[in-house]
Write a protein that holds these residues in place. Structure first.
Motif, PDB file in Angstrom:
ATOM      1  N   VAL A  37       0.850  -1.178   0.000  1.00 37.43           N
ATOM      2  CA  VAL A  37       0.000   0.000   0.000  1.00 37.43           C
ATOM      3  C   VAL A  37       0.893   1.237   0.000  1.00 37.43           C
ATOM      4  N   PHE A  38       0.718   2.114  -1.015  1.00 40.16           N
ATOM      5  CA  PHE A  38       1.484   3.349  -1.106  1.00 40.16           C
ATOM      6  C   PHE A  38       0.639   4.508  -0.598  1.00 40.16           C
ATOM      7  N   GLU A  39       1.303   5.432   0.059  1.00 38.52           N
ATOM      8  CA  GLU A  39       0.611   6.647   0.477  1.00 38.52           C
ATOM      9  C   GLU A  39       0.361   7.517  -0.742  1.00 38.52           C
ATOM     10  N   ASP A  40      -0.794   8.212  -0.767  1.00 38.28           N
ATOM     11  CA  ASP A  40      -1.107   9.099  -1.880  1.00 38.28           C
ATOM     12  C   ASP A  40      -0.187  10.305  -1.898  1.00 38.28           C
ATOM     13  N   ASP A  41       0.189  10.803  -0.742  1.00 38.62           N
ATOM     14  CA  ASP A  41       1.001  12.008  -0.656  1.00 38.62           C
ATOM     15  C   ASP A  41       2.455  11.644  -0.381  1.00 38.62           C
ATOM     16  N   LEU A  42       3.359  12.274  -1.141  1.00 39.64           N
ATOM     17  CA  LEU A  42       4.781  12.100  -0.921  1.00 39.64           C
ATOM     18  C   LEU A  42       5.333  13.324  -0.201  1.00 39.64           C
ATOM     19  N   PRO A  43       6.481  13.196   0.434  1.00 35.65           N
ATOM     20  CA  PRO A  43       7.073  14.359   1.112  1.00 35.65           C
ATOM     21  C   PRO A  43       7.354  15.489   0.121  1.00 35.65           C
ATOM     22  N   ALA A  44       7.514  16.697   0.630  1.00 37.23           N
ATOM     23  CA  ALA A  44       7.832  17.845  -0.217  1.00 37.23           C
ATOM     24  C   ALA A  44       9.113  17.563  -0.991  1.00 37.23           C
ATOM     25  N   GLY A  45       9.106  17.941  -2.258  1.00 42.62           N
ATOM     26  CA  GLY A  45      10.278  17.713  -3.092  1.00 42.62           C
ATOM     27  C   GLY A  45      10.275  16.373  -3.800  1.00 42.62           C
ATOM     28  N   GLN A  46       9.189  15.603  -3.639  1.00 40.72           N
ATOM     29  CA  GLN A  46       9.075  14.330  -4.330  1.00 40.72           C
ATOM     30  C   GLN A  46       7.750  14.243  -5.072  1.00 40.72           C
ATOM     31  N   ARG A  47       7.730  13.397  -6.084  1.00 43.58           N
ATOM     32  CA  ARG A  47       6.503  13.147  -6.855  1.00 43.58           C
ATOM     33  C   ARG A  47       6.637  11.776  -7.491  1.00 43.58           C
ATOM     34  N   TRP A  48       5.500  11.229  -7.898  1.00 44.75           N
ATOM     35  CA  TRP A  48       5.531   9.965  -8.628  1.00 44.75           C
ATOM     36  C   TRP A  48       6.020  10.213 -10.046  1.00 44.75           C
ATOM     37  N   SER A  49       6.746   9.256 -10.586  1.00 42.69           N
ATOM     38  CA  SER A  49       7.211   9.360 -11.966  1.00 42.69           C
ATOM     39  C   SER A  49       6.022   9.504 -12.916  1.00 42.69           C
ATOM     40  N   THR A  50       6.168  10.364 -13.916  1.00 45.73           N
ATOM     41  CA  THR A  50       5.111  10.561 -14.914  1.00 45.73           C
ATOM     42  C   THR A  50       5.490   9.941 -16.259  1.00 45.73           C
ATOM     43  N   TYR A  51       6.534   9.126 -16.275  1.00 45.01           N
ATOM     44  CA  TYR A  51       7.037   8.602 -17.554  1.00 45.01           C
ATOM     45  C   TYR A  51       5.952   7.878 -18.341  1.00 45.01           C
ATOM     46  N   LEU A  52       5.167   7.046 -17.674  1.00 45.56           N
ATOM     47  CA  LEU A  52       4.137   6.281 -18.376  1.00 45.56           C
ATOM     48  C   LEU A  52       2.818   7.032 -18.493  1.00 45.56           C
ATOM     49  N   ASP A  53       2.755   8.226 -17.904  1.00 34.89           N
ATOM     50  CA  ASP A  53       1.523   9.015 -17.980  1.00 34.89           C
ATOM     51  C   ASP A  53       1.499   9.942 -19.177  1.00 34.89           C
ATOM     52  N   VAL A  54       2.671  10.348 -19.674  1.00 34.24           N
ATOM     53  CA  VAL A  54       2.700  11.228 -20.838  1.00 34.24           C
ATOM     54  C   VAL A  54       2.486  10.402 -22.102  1.00 34.24           C
ATOM     55  N   GLU A  55       2.079  11.053 -23.177  1.00 34.03           N
ATOM     56  CA  GLU A  55       1.851  10.352 -24.431  1.00 34.03           C
ATOM     57  C   GLU A  55       3.146   9.736 -24.942  1.00 34.03           C
ATOM     58  N   ARG A  56       3.009   8.694 -25.751  1.00 29.93           N
ATOM     59  CA  ARG A  56       4.193   7.993 -26.261  1.00 29.93           C
ATOM     60  C   ARG A  56       5.133   8.934 -26.996  1.00 29.93           C
ATOM     61  N   LEU A  57       4.616   9.866 -27.771  1.00 32.62           N
ATOM     62  CA  LEU A  57       5.467  10.788 -28.514  1.00 32.62           C
ATOM     63  C   LEU A  57       6.160  11.791 -27.604  1.00 32.62           C
ATOM     64  N   CYS A  58       5.748  11.823 -26.334  1.00 34.70           N
ATOM     65  CA  CYS A  58       6.396  12.708 -25.361  1.00 34.70           C
ATOM     66  C   CYS A  58       7.468  11.967 -24.565  1.00 34.70           C
TER      67      CYS A  58
END
Length: 298
Positions: A37-58
């Motif tokens: 189970v992952f927490e929804d909120d990360l500490p300040a200065g962190q974020r989940w990777s968006t690599y698979l969220d952007v379009e393929r051409l991005c």
């Protein structure tokens, strides 16, 4: 009525109650699932990777280097500012799966219309067009929307240039992804593992200086054969990664044919570089270099 229907009618509620209250230990082992189970909120200065969220051409071109972290569970951690500029700032960002070292990348973030200043932008954007007529009109009028479009234009222009030039074999950082006005790219490092210095900051010996000049000549030639010029090439946007030079800062790449200022910008690139090499003791003539390079564009 079938035997199954009779049993269902008589025991439906009782069976449902038993199934919902049945302890997990009574289910077959094959049904057991391991999960975290992952927490929804990360500490300040962190974020989940968006690599698979952007379009393929991005996302960067294939083949994707082994060092690129592509998993959805990776976390991006801010490490600080690498370089500030008039149009964008470059930050250090580590992308890693939990429990691994991951990889440190350069995150170039273009400023919004309230905090940036593109100098001589008209010379670079001559011959460029945006897809939507509304955006084109906003750009021409200099409205707030137009300035926002311009910020995105410069980010996507650099992304397109990085992607194309990487595929052509020009020594540029590998483009990992673009998300809005943020570009994630390879962090170019020297033999010591630290971010590579700009060419302007190094003092190479005579042999390495000559090698550097040949690399510059080849980079300009590769661009010209594709009908392009860097447009703002100088010792300040070339990195010295040991014995290898890497070209950076590419949002203003110009078309030598479509842009009337293209040849003049190429000559300026040659002048900036040859001046630096002459000051380091190497014979370098910008007009000779320009003539050699421009001849390959036609």
């Amino acid at each position: 009525m079938s035997l199954f229907s009779d049993q269902h009618d008589q025991h439906d509620q009782h069976d449902q109650h038993d199934q919902h209250d049945q302890p997990l230990s009574s289910f077959p082992a094959a049904w057991a699932l391991d999960f975290t189970v992952f927490e929804d909120d990360l500490p300040a200065g962190q974020r989940w990777s968006t690599y698979l969220d952007v379009e393929r051409l991005c996302r960067g071109p294939a083949p994707v280097p082994d060092w690129v972290v592509t998993t959805r569970g990776a976390v991006d951690t801010e490490l600080g500012v690498l370089k500030t500029g008039k149009e964008a700032d470059v930050f250090l960002l580590r992308r890693a799966e939990p429990g691994t070292d991951g990889v440190v990348m350069a995150a170039k973030r273009y400023r919004d219309e309230q905090h940036r200043s593109f100098h001589r932008s008209a010379a670079y954007t001559e011959g460029r067009r945006v897809r939507r007529s509304r955006d084109q009109r906003a750009l021409a009028k200099g409205t707030a929307h137009g300035r926002a479009v311009a910020s995105g234009q410069w980010a996507i222009a650099e992304w397109n240039a990085l992607t194309r030039l990487w595929e052509m074999g020009l020594p540029v950082p590998y483009p990992v992804q673009i998300d809005g006005t943020e570009l994630l790219m390879e962090l170019v490092t020297g033999p010591d593992g630290l971010p590579a210095p700009r060419l302007a900051a190094v003092r190479p010996d005579a042999d390495l200086l000559a090698s550097y000049f040949e690399q510059v000549r080849e980079a300009l030639s590769v661009l010209a054969r594709a009908g392009l010029a860097h447009g703002d090439l100088s010792p300040y946007n070339v990195l010295a990664a040991g014995e290898r030079l890497v070209v950076i800062d590419l949002p203003q790449v110009v078309d030598l044919v479509a842009n009337p200022a293209g040849p003049d910008l190429l000559l300026r690139d040659c002048t900036n570089l040859c001046t630096w090499f002459r000051r380091r003791g190497l014979e370098a003539d910008e007009h000779e270099l320009f003539g050699e390079v421009i001849s390959q564009a036609w």
